[in-house]
Design a protein around this motif. Structure first.
Motif, short mmCIF file in Angstrom:
data_model
loop_
_atom_site.label_atom_id
_atom_site.label_comp_id
_atom_site.label_asym_id
_atom_site.label_seq_id
_atom_site.Cartn_x
_atom_site.Cartn_y
_atom_site.Cartn_z
N ASP A 106 -16.50 -6.38 2.76
CA ASP A 106 -17.39 -5.49 2.85
C ASP A 106 -17.06 -4.03 3.41
OD1 ASP A 106 -17.01 -6.66 5.06
OD2 ASP A 106 -19.16 -6.66 5.94
N TRP A 107 -15.64 -4.08 3.85
CA TRP A 107 -14.87 -3.04 4.45
C TRP A 107 -14.96 -1.77 3.37
CZ3 TRP A 107 -13.90 -2.78 9.60
CH2 TRP A 107 -13.13 -1.58 10.15
N PRO A 108 -15.43 -0.38 3.90
CA PRO A 108 -15.15 0.49 2.80
C PRO A 108 -13.81 0.64 2.25
CG PRO A 108 -16.18 1.14 4.94
CD PRO A 108 -15.67 -0.08 5.24
N ALA A 109 -14.02 0.55 0.93
CA ALA A 109 -12.86 0.83 0.04
C ALA A 109 -11.98 1.87 0.35
CB ALA A 109 -13.32 0.94 -1.37
N ALA A 110 -12.55 2.88 0.71
CA ALA A 110 -11.70 4.41 1.01
C ALA A 110 -10.87 4.12 2.29
CB ALA A 110 -12.61 5.42 1.20
N ASP A 111 -11.10 3.18 3.14
CA ASP A 111 -10.44 2.99 4.34
C ASP A 111 -9.82 1.87 4.45
OD1 ASP A 111 -9.88 4.23 7.11
OD2 ASP A 111 -11.26 2.54 7.91
N ALA A 113 -7.11 0.38 2.78
CA ALA A 113 -5.91 0.42 2.99
C ALA A 113 -5.08 0.79 4.48
CB ALA A 113 -4.94 1.26 1.95
N ARG A 114 -5.99 1.75 5.02
CA ARG A 114 -5.66 2.15 6.45
C ARG A 114 -5.68 1.13 7.25
NH1 ARG A 114 -7.42 3.17 10.96
NH2 ARG A 114 -9.57 2.53 10.11
N ARG A 115 -6.85 0.43 7.22
CA ARG A 115 -7.31 -0.70 8.19
C ARG A 115 -6.38 -1.75 7.87
NH1 ARG A 115 -10.85 -2.07 12.27
NH2 ARG A 115 -11.04 -4.28 12.22
N ALA A 116 -5.76 -2.16 6.61
CA ALA A 116 -4.74 -3.21 6.57
C ALA A 116 -3.47 -2.83 7.20
CB ALA A 116 -4.95 -3.49 5.34
N ALA A 117 -3.11 -1.66 7.05
CA ALA A 117 -1.77 -1.46 7.36
C ALA A 117 -1.73 -1.54 8.89
CB ALA A 117 -1.54 0.10 6.75
N ALA A 118 -2.82 -1.13 9.70
CA ALA A 118 -2.99 -0.94 11.15
C ALA A 118 -2.88 -2.27 11.52
CB ALA A 118 -4.19 -0.22 11.46
N SER A 119 -3.57 -3.48 10.83
CA SER A 119 -3.69 -4.74 11.15
C SER A 119 -2.30 -5.38 11.13
CB SER A 119 -4.62 -5.34 10.18
OG SER A 119 -4.78 -6.63 10.61
N ARG A 120 -1.53 -5.19 9.91
CA ARG A 120 -0.20 -5.77 9.82
C ARG A 120 0.68 -5.27 10.91
NH1 ARG A 120 -1.41 -5.39 4.17
NH2 ARG A 120 -0.86 -3.02 4.10
#
Length: 234
Positions: A106-111, A113-120
């Motif tokens: 349910d995370w906003p699609a526009a954000d 990739a940024r969130r996934a990169a920060a998590s990794r």
């Protein structure tokens, strides 16, 4: 001595422990470094070291032989490594902040990739404590990690509580005490000779030494003093 100084002193003493260990030379090990050297002696265990010591004492073993491990130093190094590792595990469990979670569906699609990169990136942060038993990291690595925590260096960690800081201080102090004790660098120490070796006056003899100082002895009865050169006062 504060905790930072204690940990730095222990780190600086670690090569001296290796030098005193009496391990067999590692050929082609130029540039291997301390962590590599520690890994290279992992094949040793107390049983093997004891067998090497027995061979060294056997008069039938002539010619060049591998130098056996100094068991007292070997055991001390392993005990220090284990104590520091347990301290780091307990500390990390209390103060290490969990990584940023990956974005859910349910995370906003526009954000996303940024969130996934920060998590990794947060998960891969090299400052995180990642070791768990039976893995035991080199003592110098663990001491540096604990040093960073006690000095409140930046990273994914909460600040230490007073109790947590006391725990690290106690483990560091005991580790340094063991290292200095086995290397005989812990300053002036007194040992009382056994009763069967009294002074001529019948008094007890105390021997002082350590820290590289020339040993001397003193009679608690008549006050006579000795060094390796003989009686210096009576």
């Amino acid at each position: 001595m504060n905790t930072s100084t204690t940990l730095r002193r222990l780190i600086n003493l670690w090569p001296d422990l290796h030098n005193a260990l009496g391990d067999r030379p590692i050929h082609g090990a130029f540039g291997l470094g301390l962590r590599g050297y520690l890994a290279a002696i992992d094949h040793h265990d107390p049983a093997e070291a004891a067998a090497l010591r027995d061979l060294e004492r056997d008069p039938a073993q002539l010619g060049d032989r591998p130098v056996p491990l100094n068991l007292a130093i070997y055991d001390t190094m392993r005990a220090i490594e284990a104590a520091l590792a347990h301290c780091a595990e307990v500390t990390a469990a209390a103060v290490q902040i969990d990584p940023i979670p990956l974005p859910g569906p349910d995370w906003p699609a526009a954000d996303r990739a940024r969130r996934a990169a920060a998590s990794r990136a947060d998960l891969a942060d090299r400052r995180r404590w990642r070791f768990s038993r039976p893995s035991t990291p080199p003592a110098t690595f663990t001491a540096l990690w604990l040093l960073a925590r006690i000095e409140y260096r930046p990273g994914p960690f909460r600040a230490l509580t007073e109790e947590q800081a006391r725990y690290i201080r106690a483990v560091a102090a005991e580790s340094l005490r063991r290292a200095e004790g086995v290397l005989d660098t812990d300053g002036n120490r007194m040992t009382e000779l056994a009763p069967e070796h009294p002074c001529a006056c019948g008094g007890r003899i105390e021997v002082y030494g350590g820290g590289g100082a020339t040993p001397c002895a003193r009679c608690t009865g008549c006050g006579a003093l000795w060094t390796e050169a003989g009686v210096i006062a009576a």
